[in-house]
Structures are given as C-alpha cells and as structure tokens.
Write a protein that holds these residues in place. Sequence first.
Motif, mmCIF file in Angstrom:
data_model
loop_
_atom_site.group_PDB
_atom_site.id
_atom_site.type_symbol
_atom_site.label_atom_id
_atom_site.label_comp_id
_atom_site.label_asym_id
_atom_site.label_seq_id
_atom_site.Cartn_x
_atom_site.Cartn_y
_atom_site.Cartn_z
ATOM 1 N N ARG A 156 0.853 -1.186 0.000
ATOM 2 C CA ARG A 156 0.000 0.000 0.000
ATOM 3 C C ARG A 156 0.888 1.234 0.000
ATOM 4 O O ARG A 156 2.109 1.132 0.212
ATOM 5 N N THR A 157 0.290 2.382 -0.239
ATOM 6 C CA THR A 157 1.017 3.641 -0.168
ATOM 7 C C THR A 157 0.314 4.574 0.805
ATOM 8 O O THR A 157 -0.868 4.383 1.138
ATOM 9 N N PHE A 158 1.032 5.578 1.270
ATOM 10 C CA PHE A 158 0.422 6.626 2.088
ATOM 11 C C PHE A 158 1.013 7.963 1.673
ATOM 12 O O PHE A 158 2.166 8.051 1.254
ATOM 13 N N ASP A 159 0.185 8.995 1.759
ATOM 14 C CA ASP A 159 0.694 10.330 1.476
ATOM 15 C C ASP A 159 1.179 10.957 2.770
ATOM 16 O O ASP A 159 0.998 10.401 3.862
ATOM 17 N N PHE A 160 1.778 12.116 2.673
ATOM 18 C CA PHE A 160 2.343 12.756 3.858
ATOM 19 C C PHE A 160 2.289 14.262 3.676
ATOM 20 O O PHE A 160 2.383 14.780 2.552
ATOM 21 N N PRO A 161 2.129 14.999 4.765
ATOM 22 C CA PRO A 161 2.077 16.460 4.656
ATOM 23 C C PRO A 161 3.438 17.038 4.318
ATOM 24 O O PRO A 161 4.485 16.462 4.648
ATOM 25 N N ASP A 162 3.428 18.186 3.655
ATOM 26 C CA ASP A 162 4.677 18.879 3.360
ATOM 27 C C ASP A 162 5.450 19.143 4.644
ATOM 28 O O ASP A 162 4.876 19.478 5.683
#
Length: 290
Positions: A156-162
């Motif tokens: 799976r993938t996950f996004d992340f905040p700047d």
Amino acid sequence: MKLLFLGSRGAQSGATLETLLDHNLLPEAVLMEQGAAPWVSRLSLPVLGSSTEWGLPELSAARGVPAFMVSRESLNRFVEEMRPDRVLVSCYPYPVPESLLNTVPSGWLNIHPSLLPEYRGPSPLFWQLRDGLDRIGVTLHRMIPELDLGPVLAQRTFDFPDGSSMLSLSRKAGCAGAHLYLEWLSRAAVEAPPARVQHPSQGSRQSFPGPEDFRVDPRWAARRVFNFIKAVRELGPPFFEIEAGRRCLIADALSWHAGPGPYPMDETGENTRLLRCYNGAVMLRTRGHN
C-alpha cells in the motif's frame, strides 16, 4: 500461534509494535539488535527516534512482553529456544541466515518501506524522497536469504504532509506495515493469500546515501526541494552548488512558493537565502559555505 517480533530502536519498529499491541496482538517476545545498527557510524541516522516517544523496550514492558537484546550470533539460539510459529520483522538491521529462516513453520515476514521491487536496500525512504515521490510505499513480503527479494504478500502507499520529518515518515511506514500484516493474518486464517514472486533483474536497489546524494538540484520542483530538505536535514547537511566547486550548506527549509514570482520571501537575511527552482522558489536557512 506464537509470534516473534524483530526490530530495532528506530521509529518504524516502534510504530509497528505499537499498532500490533493496539490490536491486542501480543508477540511471544521482542528481539532487538545488540549495539548500534550498521549504518549509524556512516551517516549518524537518527535510529533512536524522539525522546518523547516510546520504543520497543518501553512498549514491551508496558504490556508485559519479554524483550531481549540479541547479537547476530545469539539470534539462532533465541529462535531455537522460543520455537515461534510466525516471525514478523520491521527494520531489523541484520540479514537472517537461511538455516534460521527455514525453522519457522509459517515463515518470516518483513515490512519494507517501499513498493518492492523498487527501492530495495537499506535506505528506501531517503531515495523515495530524493526522487520526489508524493506517496511512500510499504511492502509486506516473505523473507529469503537474498535481502528484499522475497515474494510480495501485500502493498500500500500513504501520502504525507509537506515538511514531514524522517521520524514521522518512519512511524507512518511502520504503522502501515503493521496493518498490512494484520490484514494478511485475517486472510491467511481462511486461505493461503497469493504471493507475487520478485525477479532480481526487475526494480531498483540503492545503497546507503553518501554525501553527494544530499545535493539539492534547482531543476527540481520547489515542493520537492522543500520536502527533501525537511526530511533529510538531520541525517547529513543538504547543499546546493553556488558555482563550480563552491557549495552552500543548508540548515533548514523555511517555506516554498510555486509560480514565477514575485515571491513573498524575496527579502533575505544574513543566514537565509532564496533558492530559485524551475517552477518556484524555496526559502532556506543556511549554515555556511565550503
């Protein structure tokens, strides 16, 4: 089923164990590497994590799970004495011999923070950030003697905040990997989940980053420059070239702005500098030249 958990003092291992415990999956024991991980002396990576966060020893003690420090030599003895049915590994820094992998009925599973077969090797988070990926991958795979080449069970993938730190990204990867494992256990209770064989010729493998790999390229997007600096600045000084043979060392990235300008941070002080990128600019706090 007796579960043995192997990890390190790093944030990924701690987040994996914490997630397992939150779901009432208690390992029979937790094993950690004895002494420093092999990359510490090379880049001083922050394997200890934050002093305000619990690691494997604290988490184990709080739930009454036995925890042991093991050397590569003593790992065989611990596994033979405990006779686990399953082994889960998250950021354990040493290879496991084939003779030991074959002693566990349900095999050894590992959490690797990339979408295998891409970004094999010891520093996958670093290289994904350097390549400007917007989402970080996590893979659950079976372990074989060849590192990061075992059959893939789930991804799976996950996004992340700047502006995310390497610590926070490691924790996210560890938590995501633990959820992959819990889902895999649920499927395995019904039928054997399929596995995708990896081929050594496919994908990519990177080694430990060296000093030159911390170079920031103004041809990158401004957001990519910002996120790379914020994540890796504690691992080694990022830098960019002012001119041939002359570098500006970067202490931190303060803000980024897209578009052709004018930018709200055009004014720079003694220790700040505006780095213009192909699609915007990044305000930096600098730490000198060499």
